[in-house]
Motif scaffolding. Structure first.
Motif, PDB file in Angstrom:
ATOM      1  N   ASP A  60     -39.043 -76.627  10.022  1.00 21.39           N
ATOM      2  CA  ASP A  60     -37.959 -77.076  10.902  1.00 21.39           C
ATOM      3  C   ASP A  60     -36.980 -75.965  11.247  1.00 21.39           C
ATOM      4  O   ASP A  60     -35.939 -76.223  11.866  1.00 21.39           O
ATOM      5  CB  ASP A  60     -37.199 -78.242  10.254  1.00 21.39           C
ATOM      6  N   GLY A  61     -37.310 -74.733  10.824  1.00 14.47           N
ATOM      7  CA  GLY A  61     -36.450 -73.603  11.148  1.00 14.47           C
ATOM      8  C   GLY A  61     -35.277 -73.404  10.212  1.00 14.47           C
ATOM      9  O   GLY A  61     -34.426 -72.553  10.466  1.00 14.47           O
ATOM     10  N   ARG A  62     -35.224 -74.177   9.119  1.00 11.70           N
ATOM     11  CA  ARG A  62     -34.131 -74.001   8.163  1.00 11.70           C
ATOM     12  C   ARG A  62     -34.480 -72.857   7.203  1.00 11.70           C
ATOM     13  O   ARG A  62     -35.637 -72.641   6.872  1.00 11.70           O
ATOM     14  CB  ARG A  62     -33.880 -75.283   7.385  1.00 11.70           C
ATOM     15  N   ILE A  63     -33.448 -72.170   6.752  1.00 12.29           N
ATOM     16  CA  ILE A  63     -33.675 -71.020   5.883  1.00 12.29           C
ATOM     17  C   ILE A  63     -33.386 -71.358   4.430  1.00 12.29           C
ATOM     18  O   ILE A  63     -32.618 -72.261   4.111  1.00 12.29           O
ATOM     19  CB  ILE A  63     -32.832 -69.798   6.308  1.00 12.29           C
ATOM     20  N   SER A  64     -34.046 -70.616   3.539  1.00 15.28           N
ATOM     21  CA  SER A  64     -33.759 -70.645   2.109  1.00 15.28           C
ATOM     22  C   SER A  64     -33.834 -69.211   1.599  1.00 15.28           C
ATOM     23  O   SER A  64     -34.381 -68.321   2.259  1.00 15.28           O
ATOM     24  CB  SER A  64     -34.749 -71.543   1.365  1.00 15.28           C
ATOM     25  N   ARG A  65     -33.261 -68.987   0.451  1.00 18.03           N
ATOM     26  CA  ARG A  65     -33.218 -67.646  -0.116  1.00 18.03           C
ATOM     27  C   ARG A  65     -34.597 -67.166  -0.560  1.00 18.03           C
ATOM     28  O   ARG A  65     -35.433 -67.951  -0.977  1.00 18.03           O
ATOM     29  CB  ARG A  65     -32.260 -67.602  -1.318  1.00 18.03           C
ATOM     30  N   TYR A 109     -32.592 -60.430   7.246  1.00 14.04           N
ATOM     31  CA  TYR A 109     -31.464 -60.716   8.130  1.00 14.04           C
ATOM     32  C   TYR A 109     -31.232 -59.513   9.030  1.00 14.04           C
ATOM     33  O   TYR A 109     -31.092 -58.386   8.570  1.00 14.04           O
ATOM     34  CB  TYR A 109     -30.205 -61.012   7.315  1.00 14.04           C
ATOM     35  N   ALA A 110     -31.201 -59.757  10.339  1.00  7.87           N
ATOM     36  CA  ALA A 110     -31.140 -58.667  11.317  1.00  7.87           C
ATOM     37  C   ALA A 110     -29.722 -58.276  11.710  1.00  7.87           C
ATOM     38  O   ALA A 110     -29.536 -57.443  12.595  1.00  7.87           O
ATOM     39  CB  ALA A 110     -31.941 -59.055  12.569  1.00  7.87           C
ATOM     40  N   GLY A 111     -28.727 -58.866  11.064  1.00  8.77           N
ATOM     41  CA  GLY A 111     -27.348 -58.455  11.331  1.00  8.77           C
ATOM     42  C   GLY A 111     -26.714 -59.112  12.531  1.00  8.77           C
ATOM     43  O   GLY A 111     -25.685 -58.639  13.024  1.00  8.77           O
ATOM     44  N   ALA A 112     -27.288 -60.211  13.014  1.00 11.15           N
ATOM     45  CA  ALA A 112     -26.735 -60.947  14.151  1.00 11.15           C
ATOM     46  C   ALA A 112     -26.852 -62.434  13.865  1.00 11.15           C
ATOM     47  O   ALA A 112     -27.857 -62.888  13.302  1.00 11.15           O
ATOM     48  CB  ALA A 112     -27.470 -60.601  15.440  1.00 11.15           C
ATOM     49  N   GLN A 113     -25.830 -63.201  14.253  1.00 11.80           N
ATOM     50  CA  GLN A 113     -25.854 -64.630  13.986  1.00 11.80           C
ATOM     51  C   GLN A 113     -24.851 -65.347  14.878  1.00 11.80           C
ATOM     52  O   GLN A 113     -23.972 -64.730  15.488  1.00 11.80           O
ATOM     53  CB  GLN A 113     -25.497 -64.914  12.519  1.00 11.80           C
ATOM     54  N   ILE A 114     -24.994 -66.682  14.915  1.00 17.77           N
ATOM     55  CA  ILE A 114     -23.933 -67.577  15.372  1.00 17.77           C
ATOM     56  C   ILE A 114     -23.557 -68.430  14.178  1.00 17.77           C
ATOM     57  O   ILE A 114     -24.430 -68.934  13.467  1.00 17.77           O
ATOM     58  CB  ILE A 114     -24.388 -68.478  16.531  1.00 17.77           C
ATOM     59  N   ASP A 153     -11.239 -67.418  -1.728  1.00 15.89           N
ATOM     60  CA  ASP A 153     -11.130 -65.977  -1.940  1.00 15.89           C
ATOM     61  C   ASP A 153     -10.553 -65.290  -0.691  1.00 15.89           C
ATOM     62  O   ASP A 153     -10.751 -65.746   0.436  1.00 15.89           O
ATOM     63  CB  ASP A 153     -12.491 -65.361  -2.245  1.00 15.89           C
ATOM     64  N   ARG A 154      -9.904 -64.175  -0.923  1.00 15.14           N
ATOM     65  CA  ARG A 154      -9.436 -63.335   0.184  1.00 15.14           C
ATOM     66  C   ARG A 154     -10.515 -62.329   0.577  1.00 15.14           C
ATOM     67  O   ARG A 154     -10.746 -62.077   1.768  1.00 15.14           O
ATOM     68  CB  ARG A 154      -8.145 -62.601  -0.216  1.00 15.14           C
ATOM     69  N   VAL A 155     -11.178 -61.753  -0.408  1.00 14.32           N
ATOM     70  CA  VAL A 155     -12.232 -60.766  -0.181  1.00 14.32           C
ATOM     71  C   VAL A 155     -13.554 -61.381  -0.616  1.00 14.32           C
ATOM     72  O   VAL A 155     -13.731 -61.719  -1.786  1.00 14.32           O
ATOM     73  CB  VAL A 155     -11.961 -59.474  -0.974  1.00 14.32           C
ATOM     74  N   PHE A 156     -14.483 -61.558   0.328  1.00 14.62           N
ATOM     75  CA  PHE A 156     -15.777 -62.149  -0.034  1.00 14.62           C
ATOM     76  C   PHE A 156     -16.787 -61.902   1.076  1.00 14.62           C
ATOM     77  O   PHE A 156     -16.443 -61.657   2.238  1.00 14.62           O
ATOM     78  CB  PHE A 156     -15.652 -63.658  -0.297  1.00 14.62           C
ATOM     79  N   SER A 157     -18.053 -61.970   0.702  1.00 12.52           N
ATOM     80  CA  SER A 157     -19.160 -61.794   1.633  1.00 12.52           C
ATOM     81  C   SER A 157     -19.494 -63.115   2.321  1.00 12.52           C
ATOM     82  O   SER A 157     -19.306 -64.199   1.755  1.00 12.52           O
ATOM     83  CB  SER A 157     -20.386 -61.283   0.878  1.00 12.52           C
ATOM     84  N   LEU A 158     -20.037 -63.020   3.536  1.00  9.06           N
ATOM     85  CA  LEU A 158     -20.523 -64.217   4.212  1.00  9.06           C
ATOM     86  C   LEU A 158     -21.672 -64.872   3.461  1.00  9.06           C
ATOM     87  O   LEU A 158     -22.013 -66.023   3.752  1.00  9.06           O
ATOM     88  CB  LEU A 158     -20.962 -63.875   5.638  1.00  9.06           C
ATOM     89  N   ASN A 159     -22.260 -64.181   2.502  1.00  8.81           N
ATOM     90  CA  ASN A 159     -23.284 -64.817   1.677  1.00  8.81           C
ATOM     91  C   ASN A 159     -22.757 -66.090   1.013  1.00  8.81           C
ATOM     92  O   ASN A 159     -23.505 -67.048   0.823  1.00  8.81           O
ATOM     93  CB  ASN A 159     -23.791 -63.846   0.609  1.00  8.81           C
ATOM     94  N   LYS A 160     -21.481 -66.117   0.673  1.00 11.45           N
ATOM     95  CA  LYS A 160     -20.908 -67.324   0.054  1.00 11.45           C
ATOM     96  C   LYS A 160     -20.954 -68.500   1.017  1.00 11.45           C
ATOM     97  O   LYS A 160     -21.282 -69.624   0.626  1.00 11.45           O
ATOM     98  CB  LYS A 160     -19.461 -67.059  -0.382  1.00 11.45           C
ATOM     99  N   LEU A 161     -20.623 -68.255   2.277  1.00 12.36           N
ATOM    100  CA  LEU A 161     -20.682 -69.324   3.266  1.00 12.36           C
ATOM    101  C   LEU A 161     -22.124 -69.722   3.545  1.00 12.36           C
ATOM    102  O   LEU A 161     -22.448 -70.909   3.654  1.00 12.36           O
ATOM    103  CB  LEU A 161     -19.982 -68.878   4.554  1.00 12.36           C
ATOM    104  N   TRP A 162     -23.013 -68.741   3.656  1.00 14.16           N
ATOM    105  CA  TRP A 162     -24.425 -69.062   3.874  1.00 14.16           C
ATOM    106  C   TRP A 162     -24.964 -69.960   2.768  1.00 14.16           C
ATOM    107  O   TRP A 162     -25.698 -70.906   3.038  1.00 14.16           O
ATOM    108  CB  TRP A 162     -25.256 -67.782   3.942  1.00 14.16           C
ATOM    109  N   ASP A 163     -24.601 -69.675   1.524  1.00 14.34           N
ATOM    110  CA  ASP A 163     -25.112 -70.484   0.422  1.00 14.34           C
ATOM    111  C   ASP A 163     -24.655 -71.933   0.537  1.00 14.34           C
ATOM    112  O   ASP A 163     -25.422 -72.865   0.244  1.00 14.34           O
ATOM    113  CB  ASP A 163     -24.689 -69.891  -0.919  1.00 14.34           C
ATOM    114  N   LEU A 164     -23.416 -72.159   0.967  1.00 12.52           N
ATOM    115  CA  LEU A 164     -22.941 -73.524   1.186  1.00 12.52           C
ATOM    116  C   LEU A 164     -23.780 -74.225   2.247  1.00 12.52           C
ATOM    117  O   LEU A 164     -24.193 -75.378   2.085  1.00 12.52           O
ATOM    118  CB  LEU A 164     -21.473 -73.510   1.619  1.00 12.52           C
TER     119      LEU A 164
END
Length: 218
Positions: free
Chosen positions: A146-151, A157-162, A173-184
């Motif tokens: 269905d096009g959904r991703i998992s780790r 990752y090609a460095g581009a997204q919406i 957090d104030r300082v964090f990677s987008l990996n945290k949002l992706w995991d959610l």
């Protein structure tokens, strides 16, 4: 949003005196290549964040219709940087782009826009490992039917997204990677993939520059 605040440590010594986004590949800076992709895709507004040797980037962009999110005091990583830039970007989904990558084939941002729909909270451009030049290490993600991703898997990752930035408020957090949002979003099944129909190069080190140029000329 173009992420241009990084320290560029893997690109030393070329980044001793200039920020990585101002390094040239085939006569064009990485930042200008990213800006061209954004403009060709109709992105507006365009925001560039800065930290390391940020004054050079600000000078390079002088007179252009680009907003600056200045992280001079503290580098915030991709997640923190996007959160800080939200007032400049406005409401709704945003495109983000890492400038230290080079593509062949269609504009990945345009392809992302064409593939995006409201069932998604994130749509990541991925490239198979066999089309990922200068990639060090394995893949980042797998993609289901269905096009959904998992780790973990054979896609990089090609460095581009919406991505919808509203969920950034769930991360204190104030300082964090987008990996945290992706995991959610992965846990909720709302992170999807768009497979880039072309080749890709990670321009993260000096030895990757001739590889990127050869790819572009191929």
């Amino acid at each position: 949003m173009i992420f241009a605040a990084g320290l560029g440590t893997r690109m030393r010594p070329l980044t001793d005196l200039r920020p990585k986004p101002l390094i040239e590949v085939a006569g064009t800076t990485l930042l200008d290549r990213a800006l061209s992709l954004g403009r060709d895709a109709g992105a507006a507004p365009i925001v560039v964040n800065t930290h390391y040797l940020g004054a050079q980037i600000i000078q390079h962009l002088a007179g252009q219709d680009v907003a600056i999110s200045n992280e001079a005091g503290e580098i915030l990583d991709t997640g923190g940087g996007l959160k800080k830039a939200q007032p400049l970007l406005g409401d709704g989904p945003v495109m983000t782009l890492n400038p230290d990558v080079v593509f062949t084939g269609p504009n990945p941002l345009t392809a992302l826009l064409q593939a995006w729909d409201d069932s998604m909270d994130a749509l990541l451009a991925l490239v198979p490992l066999d089309r990922a030049t200068a990639r060090k290490g394995g893949g980042d993600f797998s993609v289901d039917a269905d096009g959904r991703i998992s780790r973990k898997g054979d896609f990089v990752y090609a460095g581009a997204q919406i991505i919808r930035p509203n969920r950034l408020a769930d991360i204190p957090d104030r300082v964090f990677s987008l990996n945290k949002l992706w995991d959610l979003l992965i846990a909720e099944g709302r992170a999807h993939a768009m497979i880039h129909d072309g080749c890709w190069c990670d321009v993260g080190s000096p030895e990757a520059i001739p590889l990127a140029e050869a790819m572009l000329n191929g």
